[in-house]
Design an enzyme around this catalytic site. Structure first.
Site, PDB file in Angstrom:
ATOM      1  N   TYR A   1      13.896  31.047   2.854  1.00 13.33           N
ATOM      2  CA  TYR A   1      12.670  31.737   3.249  1.00 13.33           C
ATOM      3  C   TYR A   1      12.784  32.255   4.679  1.00 13.33           C
ATOM      4  O   TYR A   1      13.385  31.608   5.537  1.00 13.33           O
ATOM      5  CB  TYR A   1      11.483  30.771   3.167  1.00 13.33           C
ATOM      6  CG  TYR A   1      10.990  30.566   1.753  1.00 13.33           C
ATOM      7  CD1 TYR A   1      10.542  31.641   0.980  1.00 13.33           C
ATOM      8  CD2 TYR A   1      10.953  29.293   1.196  1.00 13.33           C
ATOM      9  CE1 TYR A   1      10.089  31.443  -0.306  1.00 13.33           C
ATOM     10  CE2 TYR A   1      10.500  29.094  -0.091  1.00 13.33           C
ATOM     11  CZ  TYR A   1      10.068  30.177  -0.842  1.00 13.33           C
ATOM     12  OH  TYR A   1       9.621  29.981  -2.121  1.00 13.33           O
TER      13      TYR A   1
ATOM     14  N   MET B   1       9.684  23.826  -0.960  1.00 14.17           N
ATOM     15  CA  MET B   1       8.873  22.791  -1.590  1.00 14.17           C
ATOM     16  C   MET B   1       9.710  21.904  -2.509  1.00 14.17           C
ATOM     17  O   MET B   1       9.564  20.687  -2.518  1.00 14.17           O
ATOM     18  CB  MET B   1       7.737  23.449  -2.382  1.00 14.17           C
ATOM     19  CG  MET B   1       6.735  22.446  -2.915  1.00 14.17           C
ATOM     20  SD  MET B   1       5.452  23.219  -3.881  1.00 14.17           S
ATOM     21  CE  MET B   1       4.410  23.920  -2.632  1.00 14.17           C
TER      22      MET B   1
ATOM     23  N   ARG C   1     -10.678  -1.100  14.785  1.00 13.29           N
ATOM     24  CA  ARG C   1     -10.640  -0.348  13.536  1.00 13.29           C
ATOM     25  C   ARG C   1     -11.620  -1.090  12.621  1.00 13.29           C
ATOM     26  O   ARG C   1     -12.757  -1.278  13.015  1.00 13.29           O
ATOM     27  CB  ARG C   1      -9.201  -0.323  13.014  1.00 13.29           C
ATOM     28  CG  ARG C   1      -8.923   0.751  11.996  1.00 13.29           C
ATOM     29  CD  ARG C   1      -7.445   0.877  11.653  1.00 13.29           C
ATOM     30  NE  ARG C   1      -6.894  -0.350  11.053  1.00 13.29           N
ATOM     31  CZ  ARG C   1      -5.656  -0.465  10.573  1.00 13.29           C
ATOM     32  NH1 ARG C   1      -4.833   0.591  10.630  1.00 13.29           N
ATOM     33  NH2 ARG C   1      -5.223  -1.580  10.053  1.00 13.29           N
TER      34      ARG C   1
ATOM     35  N   LYS D   1       0.845  -1.203   0.000  1.00 11.87           N
ATOM     36  CA  LYS D   1       0.000   0.000   0.000  1.00 11.87           C
ATOM     37  C   LYS D   1       0.875   1.246   0.000  1.00 11.87           C
ATOM     38  O   LYS D   1       2.085   1.159   0.220  1.00 11.87           O
ATOM     39  CB  LYS D   1      -0.895  -0.023   1.239  1.00 11.87           C
ATOM     40  CG  LYS D   1      -0.124  -0.182   2.539  1.00 11.87           C
ATOM     41  CD  LYS D   1      -1.032  -0.611   3.660  1.00 11.87           C
ATOM     42  CE  LYS D   1      -0.268  -0.679   4.972  1.00 11.87           C
ATOM     43  NZ  LYS D   1      -1.047  -1.277   6.036  1.00 11.87           N
TER      44      LYS D   1
HETATM   45  C1  LIG Z   1      -0.362  -2.093   6.649  1.00  9.60           C
HETATM   46  C2  LIG Z   1      -0.930  -3.350   7.072  1.00  9.60           C
HETATM   47  C3  LIG Z   1      -0.110  -4.465   7.212  1.00  9.60           C
HETATM   48  C4  LIG Z   1       1.386  -4.416   7.081  1.00  9.60           C
HETATM   49  O1  LIG Z   1       1.903  -3.872   8.262  1.00  9.60           O
HETATM   50  P1  LIG Z   1       3.448  -3.769   8.607  1.00  9.60           P
HETATM   51  O2  LIG Z   1       3.483  -3.429  10.027  1.00  9.60           O
HETATM   52  O3  LIG Z   1       4.002  -2.709   7.748  1.00  9.60           O
HETATM   53  O4  LIG Z   1       4.044  -5.092   8.305  1.00  9.60           O
HETATM   54  C5  LIG Z   1      -0.725  -5.670   7.517  1.00  9.60           C
HETATM   55  N1  LIG Z   1      -2.065  -5.744   7.694  1.00  9.60           N
HETATM   56  C6  LIG Z   1      -2.878  -4.677   7.608  1.00  9.60           C
HETATM   57  C7  LIG Z   1      -4.320  -4.830   7.820  1.00  9.60           C
HETATM   58  C8  LIG Z   1      -2.335  -3.435   7.302  1.00  9.60           C
HETATM   59  O5  LIG Z   1      -3.136  -2.377   7.207  1.00  9.60           O
END
Ligand SMILES: *Cc1c(COP(=O)(O)O)cnc(C)c1O
Length: 702
Positions: free
Chosen positions: A595, A644, A469, A375
């Protein structure tokens, strides 16, 4: 970005195929042994063109045949490219056409026929034919299944066969003969886009989606047997004197089928250059033949270069390759290297990624596989780049946060399962279907909404075991989710939220597995069971289940340095972040920089302007001496406020620094190293955040 598929075998075979085509047009053994030449050029080398066609089918057609994709863009792009190539080739060969009087006395019909079927020069038939074939298969793919399309293509091929190598068997039949003479009025050969091309395109597509052999021995054996049969077939047909042309055999189909499997089994990195070189060789070699003949005649060396067929063949190959490589050097490279290391970029260490995968694989039990979390653009590392490399290492499952991330991976050719961990809006449910993504069902309420979409979707059910969650509470009716008609449950999972807290984690693990047991007792299959992310895996690997959703550890780091001490494994960071020095200047005593004039010097200083800024993900907290970079192996403190797009660094102590030098923001330079831990501590965050914020403007190179 570099292209990295493990399909290098195809590229190398394409080059060989191009050399085979030259053989067909030069008959290398003609001056040595007629039979040997026939076997090589009229039988064996006939695998070349089908191989080209199969690669095209392999890459382009599965989306249309199997996924019934409505997106015609890739196909249009291919046709456009081929048409441009054809146009260029027509222009190149036009003077020869005129010289040889090819157009002399030709009717409008002849010209059209030349353009659409025969090609304006003898070898150019391939280009219009592949377009025709593609369109034909596309049309069939709108309504028909793979098997039926394949069947029709085989029938077309057999029709072609009797106008080619098997012509003698039908030529005496008056009805058939008159039918074929109509075909020959339109196209000089049956080897064209209608009859000959489709079967190979479809075969390529089929191998991609369905019929790839994992066992290389089957392919080797299949290939050897079928090539022997093909040689015998060709030889007999030749003896019987039934061949009108000699480009098609029955055994050619299994032959190229197994050959293609072999090429796929060669696990090498793909080389785009090679693909272009093969195509240029294909287009240009007749010109080289003409050129060689001309020169040889002119300087009276025909005896060696023309009459000796082997020398002739080798010379044509050599000159064609030289020409193609030269072209590539002049025109190819610039295209390829557009934006790589010019401004600011990330370098990924393939070696370290492999090491991490190895380390993590060692940690998991036998029945468990890695399901890397890619992700947030692969934690900033470049999701596609990472996923494809992992694909090559045999990793077949991934998870990402959103449906758009999943689609991106699929579009760029990532294979295997992709699980969407997060919420997907109902408007995007069609994407789950279209791109074969697995959706997380977060609770009963969401299950109903997803089911209402009315088409079968693969899902993993998420259980909330205490993080609160996403996920359905185990005490609620989880079983109910299994009863929805359109939800195919292929997995169930939960997420640990405080791996350091052993008591709490154990409770989560227990709750999860007892929920799974309860479901199984009711006779439902949960599919894949998984619960561990990086930290979970490091501490509770024996509870891994079927997948370990490793994220941060795969990238070779933990969230913070303090965690390293409790960690039993060694990880290797895979990311280096670099930027260019744009300008070096002197700052005189008393002057300020940046800046808000946040930096003022009391002595003369040398400063460097670096081409990276907070828009690239460098935390602004590192401003004003809180952070440093490395230039030429020496530390240079960051001065003033980070902008930036740029950073100012004090390089007074760095000798010989000049515009165009490379600064290291994360990684090693000489004996010095800036770790991602150092940066995340200085900016008050964890490595995960820092990495995942690295910007989209950075190029990522493996
Ligand atoms: C991001 C995520 C992971 C991976 O987590 P890490 O700590 O980076 O290994 C695994 N499961 C879920 C549900 C996640 O959101």
């Amino acid at each position: 970005m570099q292209e990295n598929k493990c399909l290098g075998g195809l590229d190398y075979f394409k080059l060989i195929a191009a050399l085979f085509v030259i053989a067909i047009h030069t008959s290398p053994f003609a001056s040595v042994n007629g039979d040997a030449d026939f076997i090589f050029t009229r039988i064996i080398a006939r695998m070349a063109v089908p191989f080209f066609l199969m690669t095209t089918g392999y890459f382009l057609l599965p989306q249309y045949i199997f996924d019934k994709s409505q997106n015609l863009k890739p196909l249009k792009k291919f046709i456009k490219k081929t048409l441009i190539l054809y146009a260029v080739a027509i222009i190149i060969y036009f003077p020869i056409n005129i010289y040889a009087g090819h157009f002399y006395g030709a009717s409008m019909f002849d010209i059209v026929r030349m353009f659409i079927f025969d090609g304006t020069f003898y070898h150019l038939w391939y280009l219009p034919a592949v377009i025709t074939g593609m369109i034909l298969v596309l049309i069939m793919s709108r309504k028909l299944s793979f098997k039926i399309i394949f069947f029709i293509s085989v029938v077309l091929y057999f029709i072609a066969l009797f106008g080619d190598s098997y012509y003698g068997f039908i030529s005496s039949n008056t009805i058939l003969n008159s039918i074929y003479s109509v075909i020959f009025d339109i196209s000089s050969y049956t080897r064209n886009g209608f009859f000959y091309v489709p079967v190979f395109l479809v075969l390529g597509a089929g191998i991609n989606k369905k019929y790839k052999f994992e066992n290389i021995n089957v392919s080797i054996l299949g290939f050897i047997v079928s090539i022997i049969i093909m040689i015998i077939e060709g030889f007999i047909l030749n003896l019987l004197n039934v061949q009108k042309h000699d480009s098609m055999y029955i055994a050619l189909l299994p032959c190229v089928f197994f050959l293609f499997q072999l090429a796929l089994n060669i696990n090498m990195h793909s080389v785009k250059t090679l693909r272009r070189i093969s195509m240029v060789i294909y287009i240009i070699h007749p010109m080289v033949i003409i050129f060689l003949r001309g020169v040889a005649k002119f300087v009276h060396i025909e005896k060696i270069f023309i009459d000796n067929s082997i020398v002739h063949y080798i010379s044509v190959c050599f000159l064609s390759c030289t020409f193609a490589v030269t072209m590539e050097m002049f025109f190819g490279k610039r295209q390829n290297n557009k934006f790589q290391r010019e401004r600011a970029w990330i370098e990924i260490s393939r070696e370290n990624l492999h090491k991490n995968v190895y380390v993590l694989r060692n940690l998991i039990p036998r029945e468990c596989s890695l399901m890397p979390a890619i992700k947030a653009n692969g934690y900033g590392h470049g999701a596609v780049l990472i996923a494809k490399e992992l694909n090559r290492m045999g990793i077949k499952a991934f998870c990402c946060a959103s449906v758009s991330e999943g689609v991106e991976l699929r579009r760029k050719g990532v294979k295997g399962k992709i699980l969407i961990l997060g919420y997907t809006h109902p408007k995007q449910f069609y994407l789950l279907k279209k791109y074969h993504l697995t959706q997380t069902v977060i609770d009963n309420y969401y299950a109903r909404i997803l089911n209402d979409y009315g088409r079968k979707i693969k899902v993993h059910i998420k259980i909330d075991t205490g993080m609160h969650r996403l996920g359905e509470r185990p005490e609620n009716d989880v079983l109910n989710i299994f009863k929805f008609k359109f939800l195919i449950v292929t997995g169930i999972y939960t997420h640990l939220c405080d791996a350091e807290n052993k008591t709490f984690s154990k409770k989560q693990i227990e709750t999860f597995y007892s929920t799974v047991e309860k479901i199984k007792k009711q006779g439902y299959s949960c599919g894949k069971v998984h619960l561990l992310s990086s930290y979970g895996l490091i501490q509770y690997s024996k509870f891994a289940g079927n997948y370990a959703r490793v994220g941060i550890a795969l990238y070779g780091v933990l969230s913070s340095r303090s965690h390293l001490d409790n960690c039993c494994i060694e990880l290797y960071p895979i990311l280096t972040l670099k930027a260019r020095v744009a300008q070096v200047k002197l700052l005189y005593a008393g002057e300020s920089a940046g800046y808000d004039l946040k930096y003022t010097t009391e002595q003369d200083r040398k400063i460097a302007v670096l081409t990276i800024g907070y828009a690239d993900g460098i935390p602004r907290e590192l401003s004003c001496g809180n952070g440093r970079v490395l230039v030429n192996g020496k530390t240079a403190p960051i001065i003033g406020l980070i902008c930036m797009d740029m950073i100012l660094a004090d390089v007074t102590d760095v000798p010989n620094v000049k515009s165009g030098d490379i600064a290291t923001i994360i990684g090693k330079d000489g004996d010095e190293e800036i770790t991602v831990y150092e940066l995340s501590e200085a900016s008050g965050t964890i490595t995960n955040e820092l990495l995942s914020r690295l910007g989209s403007r950075l190029n990522r190179i493996m």
